[in-house]
Enzyme design. Sequence first.
Site, short mmCIF file in Angstrom:
data_model
loop_
_atom_site.label_atom_id
_atom_site.label_comp_id
_atom_site.label_asym_id
_atom_site.label_seq_id
_atom_site.Cartn_x
_atom_site.Cartn_y
_atom_site.Cartn_z
N ARG A 1 22.87 21.53 2.17
CA ARG A 1 22.19 22.10 3.34
C ARG A 1 23.04 21.82 4.58
NH1 ARG A 1 21.90 18.14 5.73
NH2 ARG A 1 21.19 19.26 7.56
N GLY A 2 22.63 22.46 5.68
CA GLY A 2 23.41 22.32 6.90
C GLY A 2 24.39 23.49 6.98
N ALA A 3 24.51 24.07 8.18
CA ALA A 3 25.24 25.33 8.32
C ALA A 3 26.66 25.28 7.75
CB ALA A 3 25.28 25.70 9.81
N ARG B 1 20.13 31.91 2.00
CA ARG B 1 19.47 31.43 3.22
C ARG B 1 19.89 32.37 4.36
NH1 ARG B 1 19.20 25.17 4.53
NH2 ARG B 1 17.36 25.88 5.66
N GLN C 1 15.12 15.83 8.26
CA GLN C 1 16.58 15.61 8.19
C GLN C 1 17.03 14.54 9.19
OE1 GLN C 1 15.05 18.59 8.37
NE2 GLN C 1 16.19 20.19 7.33
N ASP D 1 23.08 26.84 13.84
CA ASP D 1 23.22 27.60 12.60
C ASP D 1 23.76 29.00 12.86
OD1 ASP D 1 21.73 25.80 10.42
OD2 ASP D 1 20.77 25.60 12.36
N ASN E 1 19.01 26.98 16.08
CA ASN E 1 19.14 25.66 15.46
C ASN E 1 17.78 25.29 14.87
OD1 ASN E 1 20.82 23.32 14.91
ND2 ASN E 1 19.54 22.21 16.33
N LYS E 2 17.71 24.13 14.27
CA LYS E 2 16.49 23.69 13.58
C LYS E 2 15.25 23.83 14.47
CE LYS E 2 16.20 22.69 10.14
NZ LYS E 2 15.82 23.70 9.12
O1 MRU Z 1 18.69 21.27 6.74
P1 MRU Z 1 18.86 22.70 7.12
O2 MRU Z 1 20.00 23.35 6.39
O3 MRU Z 1 17.62 23.51 7.11
O4 MRU Z 1 19.18 22.64 8.64
C1 MRU Z 1 20.20 23.28 9.21
C2 MRU Z 1 20.82 22.30 10.04
O5 MRU Z 1 21.56 21.52 9.51
C3 MRU Z 1 20.45 22.18 11.44
O6 MRU Z 1 19.78 23.23 12.00
C4 MRU Z 1 21.64 21.73 12.21
O7 MRU Z 1 21.24 21.19 13.40
C5 MRU Z 1 22.62 22.84 12.45
S1 MRU Z 1 24.22 22.23 12.42
C6 MRU Z 1 24.53 22.07 10.74
#
Ligand code: MRU
Length: 377
Positions: free
Chosen positions: A55-57, A98, A210, A251, A261-262
């Site tokens: 996970r993570g962009a 995703r 996270q 993201d 972003n999240k």
């Molecule tokens: O755990 P996810 O894949 O749902 O979250 C995405 C992210 O990691 C965050 O939004 C993060 O802040 C973006 S940078 C990788």
Amino acid sequence: MSRSTETAPRTVWIDPDDPTAVLAIEQRLLPFEYEEVSIRTADEMAAAIADMVVRGAGCIGVSAGYGMYLAALEARDLSGDDADDYLRRAGAVLEASRPTAVNLTWAVQRQLRELVGIDHGDERLAKARQVADAIADEDVAMCAAIGQHGLEVIREIHERTGRTVNIMTHCNAGWLAFVSHGTATAPMYAAFDAGIPIHVWVSETRPRNQGARLTAWELGQHGVPHTLIADNAAGHLMQHGQVDLIIVGSDRTTVNGDVANKIGTYMKAIAADDNGVPFYAALPSSTFDPTLRDGVANIPIEERDATEVTNATAWFEGHQIEPRVAAPGTEAVNFGFDVTPARLVTGIISERGISEASEESILALYPEFAASLPSPE
Ligand code: MRU
């Protein structure tokens, strides 16, 4: 378990003992257990991305690059249109796994540009491996550069105030979300390693936590002082002068600087604006989407299973459990991301430097985006 940004492997890599498999850190068990999973097909990689094993962009972009390597492995005996069609289909499945992080599409399209048209299976496979490794290596280099640019922002605050710099972050934009260093965390690691006193407010990031599970663990492994907060505590801390700056990841970021972003990031940006706290997004260029201007209208927002909201995920007596936290029968909705409009973003830290959240400033650093711009709105 003791792993650190120094000793950890990459988040995803080709198995050195068996190049027909890709290994990845099983992120759903962290920080309580460390496990590596073996992924053998492009479809398995798409499932691993959708289920958030990886996970993570940045990490899912690199994973998609390796997913295309697995597709090239599967298509080894095919040639001509059959091979090209196979790769395109595998790429479409990976891209659909995703929707929000653009790094996925970026990596798949980069592989397709290189692979389509190569007739010989072994040559195609060698190219797929080379491209996948290059995507991963570039991710490392970009995150390291982001760390150095962001370091100067933290240094300036420390030199001006003469005290510990309090930084807030949200979710995990650390090395686990990329290949190493991370984006939002890279300036923190760089500042800490340079001897600048910092302290990080880590918001827990419901529903997947996270922040609580991954960012707190990462920072702890590196020795960076940090404190976990409930997501809802962010505004209160800013009102009381406890936050010098916010650094989050992204993201997908539009060419005018709207930052996806999240979920929960937008509320932090509003509170930051209200309290005069600088708000930075740190991202590699693979996270820019130069084809979009209006992020709120056009960035697809992932909606995940509602049980992630009605239930929590916890570690209990050596097992992951998912206790219910909502009243039985409660309806829930689970948006994974939100978009912070450019007007609330102080700056964007990327590998080429720090730009303002405006089309003019972003294009000054990335003139090549001009070729992909949407028609004027
Ligand atoms: O755990 P996810 O894949 O749902 O979250 C995405 C992210 O990691 C965050 O939004 C993060 O802040 C973006 S940078 C990788």
